[in-house]
Design an enzyme around this catalytic site. Structure first.
Site, PDB file in Angstrom:
ATOM      1  N   THR A 134       1.028  -1.358   0.068  1.00  0.00           N
ATOM      2  CA  THR A 134       0.271   0.247   0.416  1.00  0.00           C
ATOM      3  C   THR A 134       0.822   1.464   0.141  1.00  0.00           C
ATOM      4  O   THR A 134       2.255   1.662   0.237  1.00  0.00           O
ATOM      5  CB  THR A 134      -1.070   0.034   0.794  1.00  0.00           C
ATOM      6  OG1 THR A 134      -2.022   1.369   1.180  1.00  0.00           O
ATOM      7  CG2 THR A 134      -0.015  -0.347   2.548  1.00  0.00           C
ATOM      8  N   ASP A 135       0.526   2.659  -0.209  1.00  0.00           N
ATOM      9  CA  ASP A 135       0.970   3.785  -0.083  1.00  0.00           C
ATOM     10  C   ASP A 135       0.944   4.516   0.855  1.00  0.00           C
ATOM     11  O   ASP A 135       1.378   5.094   1.434  1.00  0.00           O
ATOM     12  CB  ASP A 135       0.347   4.985  -1.125  1.00  0.00           C
ATOM     13  CG  ASP A 135      -1.454   4.499  -0.995  1.00  0.00           C
ATOM     14  OD1 ASP A 135      -1.841   4.039  -0.186  1.00  0.00           O
ATOM     15  OD2 ASP A 135      -1.078   5.749  -1.856  1.00  0.00           O
ATOM     16  N   GLU A 136       0.025   3.657   2.020  1.00  0.00           N
ATOM     17  CA  GLU A 136      -0.013   4.538   3.510  1.00  0.00           C
ATOM     18  C   GLU A 136       1.319   4.264   3.951  1.00  0.00           C
ATOM     19  O   GLU A 136       2.070   4.511   4.651  1.00  0.00           O
ATOM     20  CB  GLU A 136      -1.095   3.952   4.037  1.00  0.00           C
ATOM     21  CG  GLU A 136      -2.172   3.760   3.558  1.00  0.00           C
ATOM     22  CD  GLU A 136      -3.594   3.589   4.165  1.00  0.00           C
ATOM     23  OE1 GLU A 136      -3.098   3.648   5.305  1.00  0.00           O
ATOM     24  OE2 GLU A 136      -4.649   3.745   4.467  1.00  0.00           O
ATOM     25  N   TYR A 160      -2.078  -0.102  10.823  1.00  0.00           N
ATOM     26  CA  TYR A 160      -2.422  -1.274   9.455  1.00  0.00           C
ATOM     27  C   TYR A 160      -1.217  -1.130   8.982  1.00  0.00           C
ATOM     28  O   TYR A 160      -0.262  -1.397   8.565  1.00  0.00           O
ATOM     29  CB  TYR A 160      -3.150  -0.517   9.299  1.00  0.00           C
ATOM     30  CG  TYR A 160      -3.389  -0.891   7.117  1.00  0.00           C
ATOM     31  CD1 TYR A 160      -3.004  -2.012   6.752  1.00  0.00           C
ATOM     32  CD2 TYR A 160      -2.505   0.082   7.070  1.00  0.00           C
ATOM     33  CE1 TYR A 160      -2.887  -2.771   5.287  1.00  0.00           C
ATOM     34  CE2 TYR A 160      -3.108   0.053   5.124  1.00  0.00           C
ATOM     35  CZ  TYR A 160      -3.287  -1.181   4.984  1.00  0.00           C
ATOM     36  OH  TYR A 160      -3.157  -1.821   3.388  1.00  0.00           O
ATOM     37  N   LYS A 164       2.069  -3.321   7.220  1.00  0.00           N
ATOM     38  CA  LYS A 164       2.900  -2.964   6.634  1.00  0.00           C
ATOM     39  C   LYS A 164       3.399  -2.633   5.556  1.00  0.00           C
ATOM     40  O   LYS A 164       4.731  -3.491   4.734  1.00  0.00           O
ATOM     41  CB  LYS A 164       1.255  -2.885   5.219  1.00  0.00           C
ATOM     42  CG  LYS A 164       0.423  -2.912   5.627  1.00  0.00           C
ATOM     43  CD  LYS A 164       0.350  -4.426   4.571  1.00  0.00           C
ATOM     44  CE  LYS A 164       0.796  -4.687   3.000  1.00  0.00           C
ATOM     45  NZ  LYS A 164       0.139  -5.835   2.767  1.00  0.00           N
TER      46      LYS A 164
END
Length: 357
Positions: A134-136, A160, A164
């Protein structure tokens, strides 16, 4: 035909990926999925009689199960979608995110390494482990910052995102230390068919259809780069085919929108396709609710490397894909009503047992 082991294939992105792979006859699929609340076998009902697809219920952290699945199925690739992915849930209960996203990825990497090391030399050259992230992991951008690229430092801000980010680092290390031929993709916010109703797009659509308020966090000005899930799947096929092992590729839709803009666009489509009985606009259902802790202000993806090196671009215009998404939820009431019933039953059971709803 190649064989692919897909983890988390009963979830939103994973099920879209499997459906596309089987529709295009790219590979036979073994889907390893723990079937948590977000895993839905109904997503893949159309494949029930397909001999090229099989579901294996199970946990990626179960080393024995993963080892046996790899040995028995002999895949040429592992596509790793399995993850806990909802930020709000990670704030309320981060432990499961550590177990699934970090420990689960570690287990999958170790068993994939064991499997890869035992492959004949002629099969090693085509094996790939593709990790979907993810870009998060990159944190938050200000309005004037350039979009995230593959060299952006990691700065996760939620449990989260931290889980990741850790999984991304493990994947990278297994390439540099052990030579496992890995590929990593970091994608922006996805939307499209089969998305679990707790996410923004289905929440807006389904709340309006049920005649409920449509919640928007804070002032609604948080910005996300929106990627249609079918385009994301095609990007993953391209990375698998042409990506360089050990490298990371950002996958973005190039559609930055505030949350309020996104919700407003969805409700405007519903005004046209499913008007309110009282004649009012669905837009009047928007209600601003208290923001969640640590809510990142802006994400944006620079996907130029994927375009430049692997010749991939999204096939869907934003307005076209958004309308296609709304149409899917309108045409598949049985799907989301069954999910709602299952959720309500689980909530009642939790209350009876004295747990939290």
């Amino acid at each position: 035909m190649e064989r692919w082991l897909v983890t988390g294939g009963a979830g939103f992105i994973g099920s879209n990926f499997i459906l596309a792979a089987r529709r295009e006859k790219r590979a036979e699929i073994l889907n390893l999925d723990r079937l948590t609340y977000a895993g839905n076998t109904a997503n893949l009902e159309s494949l029930e009689s397909d001999p090229g697809y099989r579901l294996l219920p199970g946990d990626i952290a179960d080393r024995d199960l993963v080892r046996k699945a790899l040995a028995d199925f002999s895949p040429a690739a592992v596509f790793h979608f399995a993850a806990e992915s909802h930020v709000d849930r990670s704030i309320e209960g981060p432990a499961i995110f550590l177990r699934t996203n970090v420990e689960g990825t570690f287990s999958l990497l170790e068993e994939s390494r064991r499997y890869f090391d035992a492959l004949p030399s002629n099969e090693k050259g085509r094996f790939r482990f593709l990790h979907v992230s993810t870009d998060e992991v990159f944190g938050s951008l200000s309005p004037s910052d350039p979009p995230f690229n593959e060299r952006t430092p990691y700065a996760p801000n939620s449990p989260y995102a931290a889980s990741k980010a850790a999984s991304d680092h493990f994947v990278r290390a297994w390439f540099h230390t052990y030579g496992l031929p890995v590929l990593t993709t970091n994608c922006s916010n996805n939307y499209g068919p089969f998305q679990f109703p707790e996410k923004l797009v289905p929440t807006a659509i389904l709340s309006a259809l049920k005649g409920k308020d449509v919640p928007v966090y804070g002032d609604g000005m948080n910005i996300r780069d929106w990627l249609f899930v079918e385009d994301h799947c095609q990007a993953l096929f391209r990375v698998h085919e042409r990506g360089v092992p050990g490298e990371t590729y950002n996958v973005g839709g190039g559609n930055e929108r505030t949350n309020l803009q996104m919700v407003s666009a969805l409700l405007t489509l519903l005004d046209k396709k499913r008007p309110r009985p009282d004649g009012l606009s669905h837009l009047e259902r928007i209600r601003f609710v208290p923001d969640r802790p640590g809510h990142d202000r802006r994400y944006a993806i620079d996907g130029s490397r994927l375009r430049r090196e692997l010749s991939w671009t999204p096939a869907h215009a934003f307005d076209q894909a958004l309308e296609k998404t709304v149409d899917w939820y309108l045409d598949n009431e049985a799907w989301w009503k069954a999910l709602a019933s299952r959720h309500e039953a689980g909530t009642r059971q939790g209350l009876i047992a004295g747990g939290r709803p």
